[in-house]
Design a protein around this motif. Structure first.
Motif, PDB file in Angstrom:
ATOM      1  N   ILE A 105      47.085  41.598  38.595  1.00 17.51           N
ATOM      2  CA  ILE A 105      46.573  42.681  37.740  1.00 17.51           C
ATOM      3  C   ILE A 105      45.898  42.119  36.492  1.00 17.51           C
ATOM      4  O   ILE A 105      44.824  42.560  36.105  1.00 17.51           O
ATOM      5  CB  ILE A 105      47.713  43.657  37.391  1.00 17.51           C
ATOM      6  N   TYR A 106      46.522  41.094  35.891  1.00 17.79           N
ATOM      7  CA  TYR A 106      45.897  40.513  34.697  1.00 17.79           C
ATOM      8  C   TYR A 106      44.597  39.788  35.041  1.00 17.79           C
ATOM      9  O   TYR A 106      43.716  39.643  34.209  1.00 17.79           O
ATOM     10  CB  TYR A 106      46.872  39.560  33.993  1.00 17.79           C
ATOM     11  N   GLY A 107      44.506  39.331  36.291  1.00 17.76           N
ATOM     12  CA  GLY A 107      43.304  38.602  36.693  1.00 17.76           C
ATOM     13  C   GLY A 107      42.163  39.497  37.138  1.00 17.76           C
ATOM     14  O   GLY A 107      41.033  39.035  37.294  1.00 17.76           O
ATOM     15  N   VAL A 112      42.922  48.124  34.608  1.00 19.31           N
ATOM     16  CA  VAL A 112      44.022  48.725  35.381  1.00 19.31           C
ATOM     17  C   VAL A 112      45.046  49.275  34.393  1.00 19.31           C
ATOM     18  O   VAL A 112      45.453  48.586  33.459  1.00 19.31           O
ATOM     19  CB  VAL A 112      44.697  47.693  36.311  1.00 19.31           C
ATOM     20  N   ILE A 113      45.424  50.520  34.607  1.00 15.33           N
ATOM     21  CA  ILE A 113      46.395  51.171  33.723  1.00 15.33           C
ATOM     22  C   ILE A 113      47.470  51.809  34.594  1.00 15.33           C
ATOM     23  O   ILE A 113      47.148  52.525  35.557  1.00 15.33           O
ATOM     24  CB  ILE A 113      45.690  52.242  32.852  1.00 15.33           C
ATOM     25  N   VAL A 114      48.755  51.545  34.263  1.00 10.73           N
ATOM     26  CA  VAL A 114      49.858  52.146  35.022  1.00 10.73           C
ATOM     27  C   VAL A 114      50.681  52.980  34.053  1.00 10.73           C
ATOM     28  O   VAL A 114      51.079  52.487  32.984  1.00 10.73           O
ATOM     29  CB  VAL A 114      50.753  51.058  35.654  1.00 10.73           C
ATOM     30  N   ALA A 124      49.255  47.536  31.526  1.00  8.62           N
ATOM     31  CA  ALA A 124      47.787  47.562  31.501  1.00  8.62           C
ATOM     32  C   ALA A 124      47.322  46.118  31.467  1.00  8.62           C
ATOM     33  O   ALA A 124      48.066  45.228  31.070  1.00  8.62           O
ATOM     34  CB  ALA A 124      47.301  48.308  30.279  1.00  8.62           C
ATOM     35  N   ASN A 125      46.087  45.897  31.899  1.00  8.08           N
ATOM     36  CA  ASN A 125      45.589  44.520  31.848  1.00  8.08           C
ATOM     37  C   ASN A 125      44.611  44.350  30.676  1.00  8.08           C
ATOM     38  O   ASN A 125      44.320  45.306  29.935  1.00  8.08           O
ATOM     39  CB  ASN A 125      44.969  44.105  33.187  1.00  8.08           C
ATOM     40  N   GLU A 126      44.111  43.122  30.533  1.00 10.85           N
ATOM     41  CA  GLU A 126      43.254  42.795  29.394  1.00 10.85           C
ATOM     42  C   GLU A 126      41.984  43.651  29.380  1.00 10.85           C
ATOM     43  O   GLU A 126      41.542  44.111  28.328  1.00 10.85           O
ATOM     44  CB  GLU A 126      42.882  41.304  29.465  1.00 10.85           C
ATOM     45  N   VAL A 210      42.492  52.662  38.175  1.00  6.29           N
ATOM     46  CA  VAL A 210      41.598  51.493  38.151  1.00  6.29           C
ATOM     47  C   VAL A 210      40.219  51.994  37.730  1.00  6.29           C
ATOM     48  O   VAL A 210      39.709  52.954  38.293  1.00  6.29           O
ATOM     49  CB  VAL A 210      41.519  50.818  39.545  1.00  6.29           C
ATOM     50  N   LEU A 211      39.656  51.342  36.713  1.00  7.69           N
ATOM     51  CA  LEU A 211      38.340  51.751  36.217  1.00  7.69           C
ATOM     52  C   LEU A 211      37.329  50.640  36.488  1.00  7.69           C
ATOM     53  O   LEU A 211      37.447  49.541  35.935  1.00  7.69           O
ATOM     54  CB  LEU A 211      38.397  52.034  34.705  1.00  7.69           C
ATOM     55  N   HIS A 212      36.384  50.940  37.363  1.00  6.25           N
ATOM     56  CA  HIS A 212      35.380  49.947  37.761  1.00  6.25           C
ATOM     57  C   HIS A 212      34.053  50.271  37.068  1.00  6.25           C
ATOM     58  O   HIS A 212      33.525  51.376  37.206  1.00  6.25           O
ATOM     59  CB  HIS A 212      35.240  49.979  39.289  1.00  6.25           C
ATOM     60  N   ASP A 213      33.532  49.283  36.343  1.00  6.71           N
ATOM     61  CA  ASP A 213      32.278  49.484  35.601  1.00  6.71           C
ATOM     62  C   ASP A 213      31.100  49.484  36.584  1.00  6.71           C
ATOM     63  O   ASP A 213      30.810  48.466  37.211  1.00  6.71           O
ATOM     64  CB  ASP A 213      32.117  48.345  34.580  1.00  6.71           C
ATOM     65  N   ILE A 214      30.441  50.637  36.703  1.00  6.02           N
ATOM     66  CA  ILE A 214      29.306  50.735  37.647  1.00  6.02           C
ATOM     67  C   ILE A 214      27.985  50.942  36.901  1.00  6.02           C
ATOM     68  O   ILE A 214      26.993  51.364  37.499  1.00  6.02           O
ATOM     69  CB  ILE A 214      29.526  51.855  38.697  1.00  6.02           C
TER      70      ILE A 214
END
Lengths: 456, 130
Positions: A105-107, A112-114, A124-126, A210-214
Motif C-alpha cells: 500500500i505504501y508503495g 489509498v485510504i482505508v 492511508a499511504n503517502e 483508491v484514487l487513480h490520477d487520470i
C-alpha cells in the motif's frame, strides 16, 4: 479490500490465540486440580477401607495413580505447548503479511485510504497524504470528514468524502466515480474506486478507497479527439471541393469549355492540397513517433537555401515580392538531414511569401555563432504580422492565426513540422518575432558540424 | 425556373464558386461573403430569402452568425442551411434553438443542396399563403 481482509484476519488470529490460550489454561487447571482432587478422594476412601480391613497396599496404588495422572498431565502440557507454538507461528505469519500489505500500500502510486465503520481513518499511504495534505502516518482514528474534507478543501474533495461515506452507508460492494479536484495546486481528475469491507453477517466494517490520477489520460484523450476533428475537417475541406466540382461536371453544369477547364483545375489543385496535407500529417506523425529515418551528414545551409529559393522565386515574382539574399558564409555546415532541412526552409520561405502583401520584401539572413557552435537562419518578411497573444501558438499543430486565415490557405501543420524537424530531429531551436502590420521573422538554429562529423 | 436570393457564406472560395454556379444555373440570384462578419452585414442589407453558411469561418463562426441573425429584427426569420466539415459540430438542441433548417456534411452534393433550398423555400411559400 485485501488490506482490510488481512487486518481482519490478523485481529481474528490474535483473538483466537488469546481465547484458545485462556481455554486451554483453564482446561489444564481443571484437569490438574480435578485429577489431584480425585486422587486424594480415592486415597482417603482406600485408606479408610483398607485400614479398616487391615490391608496395607495404599502407598503402591497411590503411587501408580499419581504417576498415571502426571503422565496424562505431561501429555496435556506437551499438546498445549505445541498448540501455543502453532498459534505463535500463525501470529508471526499474519504480522509478516500485515507488513507486506503495508509495504504494498505504501508503495502504490495511487492514493489509498482505508476507513472504519465510523468513517474514521484506519490507514492511508503517502500518495493520499500528499493529495489531501495530511500526515498519513499519524492520523489514525481521525474522522475523514475533518481530515480530507472541510471548508478549505474545495468542492471536489468534499464530494469525495461524501462519496466515501455514502458508499459505506449504502453497503456498496464496488463503485467508481470520476471526481475533479486540485492536486498540488493543479486541477486534476481522479478515478475514485470505493469498496466496502464486510464482517460477520454482511455488516460493513470499513471502506477502502483508491484514487487513480487520470488527468493525463484525459488530456491525451482530448488531444486525440481534437486531432481527429482537425484532421477530418482539414481533409474534408479539399474533398468537398473535389466532390462538388466532379458532380457538376458529371451533371453537365459546366456549360462551356472554359468553365470545364476551370473545374478541372480546381479538382487538380484541391487533390494536390489533399496530398500535401496527408504528407504533412504523416511526416509530423513519423517524427513524433521517432519512426522516420534521419540521415544526417554535413550539409551547407547556404546551398540548401539557394536550392529552395529557386523553387519559391517564381511564386514571389507573381506577387512582386523582392527577395534579398544571404551573405555568403565561409563555413556554415551543419550536421543534418538534407531533405528535412530543405523542407524547413521551403516551409518558412513559402509562408513568408504567402503572408506578405504584393510589393513586399523578404530578407534571408544566415550567421554562424562559432562560440555557441550554432548556425542561425532567419527569414524576415514585411507581411501582415502576428498578434502578440497568438505568437506563442504559431508552432502548435493545426494552429492558424485567426486574423491571417483570409490571407492564405494553410493546414496549420507547416510550422509544426518545422519545429518537429529542427527541435526533435536535430536538437536545434526555432524562433519567431513579429509585429502586426510590420512583419515577422521566423528562423532556426542548428548545431554546426564538428570536425569529427565533417570527416566521418 | 426558381426565384429567390441566396446568400452563400464560406471562407473556401471554391465552395462559393461551385454553389454560385449551381444556383445561378437553376435561376437563383446569389450573393456571397467570405466570412461571418461580411455575411451578417450582407444579410441585413440584402435580406436574402435563404442563407447557406459554412460552420467554420474566420472572425465569426457559422453558429455565431446564425445567433446574430436571430437577434436582429430584419434577419431573424431568414431560413439557414449550415455546411459543416466537423462531425457532430452542432448539437440537436442548438440546431432547434437557432432554427437551423438543415445541416449538410462536407463533402456535400450541390444537387442535394439545391433540393434542400427548393424544399425550404417551397414550405415557406405554402405557410405564407395559408
Amino acid at each position: 479490500m485485501f488490506l482490510s481482509s488481512v487486518t481482519n484476519l490478523y485481529a481474528i488470529i490474535i483473538s483466537v490465540v488469546a481465547a484458545a490460550g485462556a481455554i486451554l489454561f483453564a482446561w489444564y487447571r481443571i484437569r490438574l486440580t480435578g485429577g489431584i482432587t480425585s486422587i486424594i478422594k480415592e486415597l482417603k476412601t482406600n485408606k479408610t477401607s483398607r485400614i479398616e480391613s487391615g490391608e496395607s497396599k495404599i502407598p503402591n496404588e497411590l503411587s501408580g495413580a499419581i504417576n498415571d495422572r502426571f503422565d496424562d498431565n505431561s501429555n496435556y502440557i506437551a499438546q498445549l505447548q505445541k498448540q501455543i507454538k502453532d498459534l505463535q507461528m500463525q501470529v508471526r505469519l499474519s504480522q509478516g503479511q500485515k507488513r507486506n500489505t503495508e509495504a504494498i500500500i505504501y508503495g502504490i502510486r495511487d492514493a489509498v485510504i482505508v476507513v472504519d465503520e465510523f468513517d474514521k481513518l484506519l490507514m492511508a499511504n503517502e500518495a493520499a497524504g500528499k493529495l489531501f495534505n495530511f500526515d498519513y502516518k499519524n492520523s489514525q482514528h481521525k474522522p475523514v470528514s475533518e481530515l480530507l474534507g472541510g471548508e478549505n478543501a474545495g468542492t471536489g474533495k468534499n464530494e469525495f468524502v461524501n462519496f466515501l461515506c455514502h458508499s459505506r452507508e449504502g453497503k456498496v460492494r464496488h463503485i467508481r466515480r470520476e471526481i475533479e479536484f486540485s492536486n498540488e495546486g493543479r486541477p486534476g481528475i481522479f478515478d475514485c474506486i470505493v469498496s466496502c469491507v464486510y464482517g460477520e453477517q454482511e455488516r460493513v466494517c470499513g471502506v477502502v478507497a483508491v484514487l487513480h490520477d487520470i488527468t493525463r489520460e484525459k488530456e491525451v484523450s482530448q488531444l486525440k479527439t481534437d486531432f481527429v476533428n482537425h484532421v477530418s475537417h482539414e481533409l474534408k475541406t479539399p474533398l468537398a471541393s473535389i466532390s462538388a466540382y466532379s458532380e457538376m461536371l458529371v451533371d453537365g453544369e459546366a456549360n462551356d469549355e472554359q468553365t470545364r477547364k476551370e473545374f478541372y483545375a480546381v479538382i487538380q489543385s484541391q487533390a494536390e492540397r489533399l496530398n500535401r496535407l496527408i504528407e504533412d500529417i504523416l511526416n509530423t506523425s513519423r517524427i513524433e513517433s521517432g519512426l522516420i529515418k534521419i540521415e544526417k551528414k554535413p550539409v551547407s545551409l547556404t546551398i540548401l537555401i539557394e536550392q529552395q529559393l529557386q523553387m519559391i522565386r517564381g511564386y514571389a515574382e507573381e506577387k512582386d515580392i523582392k527577395i534579398i539574399g544571404q551573405k555568403p558564409i565561409v563555413f556554415d555546415q551543419v550536421y543534418a538531414d538534407k531533405d528535412m532541412i530543405s523542407q524547413v526552409i521551403v516551409n518558412l520561405l513559402s509562408n513568408a511569401v504567402k503572408y506578405t502583401p504584393r510589393g513586399g520584401t523578404i530578407k534571408i539572413g544566415t550567421e554562424v555563432d562559432e562560440t555557441a557552435g550554432l548556425a542561425r537562419v532567419s527569414i524576415t518578411d514585411t507581411g501582415v504580422g502576428i498578434p502578440k497573444d497568438e505568437i506563442e501558438h504559431v508552432f502548435d499543430k493545426f494552429y492558424r492565426v485567426d486574423a491571417n486565415k483570409k490571407q492564405a490557405k494553410g493546414t496549420g501543420l507547416g510550422l509544426n513540422l518545422v519545429k518537429q524537424i529542427v527541435e526533435k530531429a536535430h536538437n536545434g531551436r526555432v524562433f519567431v518575432t513579429s509585429e502586426p502590420g510590420v512583419g515577422s521573422t521566423f528562423g532556426f538554429e542548428l548545431p554546426l558540424a564538428t570536425a569529427e562529423t565533417v570527416n566521418a | 425556373m426558381a426565384e429567390g436570393k441566396v446568400l452563400v457564406a464560406d471562407d473556401e472560395i471554391h465552395i462559393i464558386h461551385v454553389v454560385t454556379i449551381k444556383l445561378r444555373n437553376n435561376g437563383y440570384e446569389v450573393i456571397s461573403a467570405e466570412d461571418g462578419v461580411k455575411a451578417f452585414a450582407l444579410a441585413c442589407a440584402e435580406k436574402p430569402d435563404i442563407i447557406v453558411t459554412d460552420y467554420q469561418m474566420p472572425g465569426m463562426t457559422g453558429l455565431e452568425l446564425v445567433r446574430k441573425l436571430r437577434q436582429n429584427e430584419t434577419t431573424k426569420n431568414i431560413p439557414v442551411i449550415m455546411l459543416t466539415a466537423r462531425g457532430f459540430a452542432v448539437e440537436d438542441k442548438e440546431q432547434e434553438e437557432l432554427e437551423i433548417s438543415e445541416l449538410l456534411s462536407k463533402p456535400f452534393s450541390p444537387k442535394e443542396l439545391l433540393r434542400s433550398i427548393e424544399d425550404i423555400l417551397y414550405q415557406r411559400q405554402v405557410t405564407r399563403n395559408k
